[in-house]
Design a protein around this motif. Sequence first.
Motif, PDB file in Angstrom:
ATOM      1  N   UNK A 105       0.777  -1.164  -0.199  1.00  0.00           N
ATOM      2  CA  UNK A 105      -0.146  -0.045  -0.061  1.00  0.00           C
ATOM      3  C   UNK A 105       0.837   1.296   0.147  1.00  0.00           C
ATOM      4  N   UNK A 106       0.244   2.240   0.190  1.00  0.00           N
ATOM      5  CA  UNK A 106       0.867   3.485   0.287  1.00  0.00           C
ATOM      6  C   UNK A 106       1.692   3.625   1.650  1.00  0.00           C
ATOM      7  N   UNK A 107       2.962   3.624   1.636  1.00  0.00           N
ATOM      8  CA  UNK A 107       3.814   3.584   2.986  1.00  0.00           C
ATOM      9  C   UNK A 107       4.577   5.111   2.979  1.00  0.00           C
ATOM     10  N   UNK A 108       3.986   6.177   2.841  1.00  0.00           N
ATOM     11  CA  UNK A 108       4.815   7.388   3.007  1.00  0.00           C
ATOM     12  C   UNK A 108       5.604   7.446   4.352  1.00  0.00           C
ATOM     13  N   UNK A 109       5.165   6.969   5.562  1.00  0.00           N
ATOM     14  CA  UNK A 109       5.807   6.734   6.740  1.00  0.00           C
ATOM     15  C   UNK A 109       7.183   6.417   6.614  1.00  0.00           C
TER      16      UNK A 109
END
Length: 113
Positions: A105-109
């Motif tokens: 998924x989107x894991x910008x962290x």
Amino acid sequence: MTHLVLDTELGTINLQLLPEIAPQTVAHITKIVNSKLYDGTCFYRSDFVIQFGLHGSGRANPHGDLVVNETGKGPDVTPNTRGTVSVAHFDVPDCGGSELFINLGDNSHLDAA
């Protein structure tokens, strides 16, 4: 573009690595793959990423070199979004070893780690 093929018990995963965007990371991964370091390793995480490599005390690349975090260091660098591949880092940037992961998924962290 560099292609990496992962043959697993559940099928084949084809990865495209982009040396024009993350040259140090692609060179690092290619060196490890060519040394056959990943042969026989397993996927050991599958929650928000699929992670593989030398887990635990062997986490650092036995070749001794570490890769810098190229995520977010330029306008063309891809962040940790769904489907991208990255080198796992410890709690500080620029210390990537031998573990890779595929973002589910989107894991910008993870961009700054």
